[in-house]
Each structure stands twice: as C-alpha cells, then as structure tokens.
Design an enzyme around this catalytic site. Structure first.
Site, PDB file in Angstrom:
ATOM      1  N   CYS A   1       0.834  -1.200   0.000  1.00  0.00           N
ATOM      2  CA  CYS A   1       0.000   0.000   0.000  1.00  0.00           C
ATOM      3  C   CYS A   1       0.871   1.252   0.000  1.00  0.00           C
ATOM      4  O   CYS A   1       2.102   1.178   0.086  1.00  0.00           O
ATOM      5  CB  CYS A   1      -0.917   0.007   1.223  1.00  0.00           C
ATOM      6  SG  CYS A   1      -0.017   0.165   2.788  1.00  0.00           S
TER       7      CYS A   1
ATOM      8  N   ALA B   1       3.226   1.549   2.868  1.00  0.00           N
ATOM      9  CA  ALA B   1       4.414   0.693   2.702  1.00  0.00           C
ATOM     10  C   ALA B   1       5.439   1.369   1.804  1.00  0.00           C
ATOM     11  O   ALA B   1       6.647   1.297   2.050  1.00  0.00           O
ATOM     12  CB  ALA B   1       4.006  -0.659   2.128  1.00  0.00           C
TER      13      ALA B   1
ATOM     14  N   ARG C   1      12.890  -4.601   6.018  1.00  0.00           N
ATOM     15  CA  ARG C   1      13.603  -4.287   4.778  1.00  0.00           C
ATOM     16  C   ARG C   1      15.122  -4.463   4.855  1.00  0.00           C
ATOM     17  O   ARG C   1      15.814  -4.324   3.869  1.00  0.00           O
ATOM     18  CB  ARG C   1      13.304  -2.840   4.368  1.00  0.00           C
ATOM     19  CG  ARG C   1      11.896  -2.617   3.877  1.00  0.00           C
ATOM     20  CD  ARG C   1      11.777  -2.859   2.401  1.00  0.00           C
ATOM     21  NE  ARG C   1      12.551  -1.908   1.630  1.00  0.00           N
ATOM     22  CZ  ARG C   1      12.759  -1.999   0.336  1.00  0.00           C
ATOM     23  NH1 ARG C   1      12.282  -3.012  -0.337  1.00  0.00           N
ATOM     24  NH2 ARG C   1      13.452  -1.094  -0.315  1.00  0.00           N
TER      25      ARG C   1
ATOM     26  N   HIS D   1       5.604   5.933  -2.790  1.00  0.00           N
ATOM     27  CA  HIS D   1       6.919   6.474  -3.170  1.00  0.00           C
ATOM     28  C   HIS D   1       6.769   7.924  -3.621  1.00  0.00           C
ATOM     29  O   HIS D   1       7.536   8.801  -3.203  1.00  0.00           O
ATOM     30  CB  HIS D   1       7.523   5.679  -4.340  1.00  0.00           C
ATOM     31  CG  HIS D   1       7.636   4.209  -4.101  1.00  0.00           C
ATOM     32  ND1 HIS D   1       7.521   3.294  -5.131  1.00  0.00           N
ATOM     33  CD2 HIS D   1       7.872   3.486  -2.984  1.00  0.00           C
ATOM     34  CE1 HIS D   1       7.676   2.075  -4.653  1.00  0.00           C
ATOM     35  NE2 HIS D   1       7.884   2.171  -3.346  1.00  0.00           N
TER      36      HIS D   1
END
Length: 470
Positions: free
Chosen positions: A49, A52, A83, A182
């Site tokens: 999403c 994220a 990550r 992003h």
C-alpha cells in the site's frame, strides 16, 4: 501457454488479465503491456500500500530521523525492520532505523481525533531522544478517514523544536499499490526538506546516490566504487542516509539513480528546479558495472574517466575468478523473476554473467516506462507479467520449469514447498550486498547455494512426480 493459464478465470477477469501478460518475440521491442492499474478483486496480489511505499521504502532508512506510524499499532508493528536497511551510528542517538514508533490509535482517537496525542508523542520523542534530527508522520488509513490535521501539528512542532517535522499523507487506501507511496514521500521531502540547509564544502565531484536503500549493505558497495573513481558521494537517498542529506540535495552536481521507480520523481524535480542532471545506473554483475562506470565517467572529466578505467582493471581479475568458479555450476540454468522496483530488469545482467537465462520477469507495481526499459533487455520467448497473481505465477512455473525463482517473501515458501530453488530478491534472504564488485561474489555464491543444494534431492517438484506419487 498464457491462454491456457488464463482459461481458469471468468471471461471478464480473463480479458483484463490478458492485457498484463506478454511473450516477447522478435518483432516486439516495446511490447504493449498494461500496468499501474487496480488489481482484480478476488485474486491474490503481492502488492503493498501507499504507507508501505512511503514509510517502508523511502523514509524508513533515513537513520537520524524518527518515523511515526500514525494510526493503530498493526501497520507499524508489521512493517518493523522488514527491509534490512543497514545503517551506521549509535542506536537511539543518531540511528533510529532499528526502532518502531507508533501513535497506537484506539477507538477514542478515532472518535475524538488524534492531533493532541500526536503532539504529546512528538514532545516525548524529543525528550527521550534529544539528538533526533527530524520526524516524519506516516499516516495510516484511519488518519485520512477521520480527517486529522497532521499538517497543522507538523508546523507547530517543527517551529517548537526547530527541526523538520514532515507530514506524509500516505494512507494505505490511496492509489493502487506502494508506488503512489513512493511518489507521496518524494513530494513530502521536496516540500519540507530540500534546500533547508546549505553545505559549505561543495565540490565539483559531489554526487548523490538516489534510490539505494542499503539492503544488506548495497549502498556501501556502490559508494566504494564511485569514490574509487574519484567522485564524492555526499548524499544517499535513503539507505544509511541522514536528514541533512535530504536537505542539501540541491547542492550536488549529479544524481545517480538506482531504483528508478521509487525515486525518479525527485530526480526530475531536482533537474527542473536546480538544473542537476541525473542518470540511471546498474551495479549488478561485472558486465553492467563496467558499462555503468564508463557511462558515469563520461559525464565528468578525463581525470574521472582515467580513474574509472583503473577501477575496472583492478577488479576484473577478481570477477573473472568468480565467473570461473560458479559459471560451470550455473551455466544454462533458467530463472524466473517477480520483484518490485528495478530488480526484474537490473539483475538480468548478473545472471547472464553466470551463464544463466531469465525466461520470465515481472513487476509488482511497475509503470509503462519500467516495461519500456525492461523489454529490450529480455530475450525472445520471455514471459513478461505485470502484477502477476499467485495462481498465474504458480502455473507459469509449472509449465516453464525454471531452475530458480527470484521473488519475495510472499512467494518464497509456496515454491520451496514445491521443491523449486528460491532466492528472496527483495532483501537478499539475510545475505548481501549484491551490488558492486563486493556484491557479485556473494550473489554468485547464493545462487549456486540455492540451485545446487543437496536438500532438493529429498523432495520433488510436482512435474517430476509420477502419477502414483501425486
């Protein structure tokens, strides 16, 4: 094959999914493939999403900032340290990457709002961690649904503590995948951080590494090569990065972007606003490393080009030894990839250096320009799939019979239970780095270890079983 796999769907779903899958042929240089559209309800997608994409990818690795998961505890908890963004510094002093901070919304916060709680939380953070250099507020879904004014809180707290407090509207319901997260994060950095600090020691070879999140130490391996070339890596976005690196982004001479998908937005902004040129590079495997080193050096002067050639010559014998050791064990092995960001195309060269062939590749959240960059890298008969469903991927694997799959944690255990060798290509399966000259020997070792492990002799893939065994 593709039609056969899609025949299991209802007609409408079949028609929609057919647009997201192509098989490259000789006349297909920019095969039309549909991307960046909503996943079909009822199928299993590997997408994430917007939260994220913002918190987990872009902001999370910035080590001297604290990133608040603003909302209920679940999103923060399940995105905690997933990550493998490595970072230097003292934990709790100038490195907060291993920590998780959440406003822990409850029913009362949903009903009455969480602005006052957010203010209290930020004051507590500053009291407990006085050396923190900034805070980002990563909004979760409920915050956007109830309309909390995180921007007002951010302005107030930023003024009170004289440091950046960045509101990020990355609620998970926005967009169709982590890709919008992003973009939102890039825009938040643009609006609240870039140009807020000026470095005095600016030089002609100052560059920024963009879109490298230091998974398993990747950014360090890339930085090592660039600095041996004579370039000065002053800013990294965002692996092992700092708030100041974001704030002084306008002062570098060139941006080198690794993950195009997650950071091309900020590169374009810096070029338009400050005239800073940028280029994509690829440090996976010696062939692509050499190609990228020379392309980067061409943007500078003869001194850097001379250094670049010396760097290539220095590492060539070492890389040849790696290829000599592993290529005989991996030659002709077939690989299928399904990852995010840049890896479905960037890693291809590293496999080819080892004599391996990529027969299928695809992205979780790509846009049209990602496929335009990918398709020329692929050989004929390669299957290219966008937002592939769990069913499709499993069926493609059964039919194409790859020797190795490189994908994510969601796919890992399905294929390992099918006795198909697998490497987790989001975070390198607790290994790495895979970038650069330091990373290629590790990459080659890990691929060999996966494919040639004796454990696969203890179980059989479905297509290797007899009718009685099935």
């Amino acid at each position: 094959m593709v039609d056969d796999v899609l025949s299991a769907y209802p007609e409408k779903a079949k028609k929609m999914r057919a647009k997201h899958i192509v098989v490259k042929d000789e006349g297909c240089t920019t095969c039309a493939i549909k991307s960046n559209s909503k996943s079909i309800p009822g199928v299993m997608t590997a997408r994430g999403c917007a939260y994220a994409g913002s918190k987990g990818v872009v902001f999370g690795p910035v080590k001297d900032m604290i990133h608040i998961s603003h909302g209920p505890v679940g999103c923060g908890y399940y995105s905690w340290s997933t990550r493998r963004n490595l970072a230097t510094g003292e934990r709790g002093v100038d490195n907060f990457v291993p920590f998780q901070f959440t406003s822990d919304f409850t029913e009362n916060d949903i009903v009455y709002g969480g602005d006052k709680k957010l203010e209290t939380l930020i004051r507590e953070i500053k009291e407990l961690f006085p050396k923190v250099k900034g805070i980002s507020i990563q909004s979760e879904c409920p915050v956007g649904l109830i309309g909390d004014d995180i921007e007002s809180v951010a302005r107030k707290m930023s003024k009170e503590f004289d440091m950046p407090v960045v509101p990020v509207r990355c609620e998970g319901f926005r967009g169709i995948s982590q890709s919008l997260g992003h973009h939102i994060a890039n825009d938040a950095i643009r609006d609240h951080m870039i140009g807020k600090v000026e470095r005095k020691d600016v030089g002609p070879y100052d560059i920024a590494l963009i879109g490298d999140y230091n998974i398993g130490g990747d950014a360090w391996a890339s930085k090592k090569i660039l600095e041996e070339m004579g370039l000065n890596v002053t800013n990294i976005w965002t692996g092992d990065g700092t708030a100041e690196m974001l704030q002084t982004a306008h002062q570098v001479k060139m941006n080198l972007i690794h993950c195009y998908r997650s950071m091309n937005y900020i590169c374009k902004h810096l070029e338009e606003e400050y005239g800073i040129p940028w280029m994509e590079f690829n440090f996976f495997g010696p062939s692509k490393i050499e190609e990228s080193i020379l392309a980067i050096a061409e943007r500078f002067d003869e001194k850097i080009m001379k250094n670049a050639r010396a760097v290539i010559a220095k590492y060539k014998p070492e890389m040849e030894k790696v290829v000599e050791q592993y290529r005989p064990r991996l030659e002709g092995k077939k690989v299928m990839l399904y990852v995010g960001g840049l890896r479905p195309r960037h890693i291809i060269g590293a496999y080819e250096d080892l004599g391996m062939e990529v027969i299928g590749t695809g992205y979780e959240f790509a846009h049209k320009d990602d496929y335009e960059r990918t398709i020329p890298e692929m050989g004929n008969a390669t299957v290219i799939y966008d937002d592939v469903t769990a069913y499709e991927f499993e069926e493609f694997v059964k039919r194409l019979k790859p020797d190795l799959i490189g994908s994510g944690i969601k796919e890992k255990y399905v294929f390992e239970k099918m006795a198909v060798p697998f490497r987790q290509m989001h975070s390198w399966d607790y290994s790495g780095p895979y970038h650069g000259y330091d990373g290629f020997p590790i990459f080659a070792r890990d691929m060999d270890m996966a494919i040639n492990s004796p454990t696969w002799a203890l179980s059989k893939a479905p297509w290797k079983k007899s009718a009685k065994e099935v």
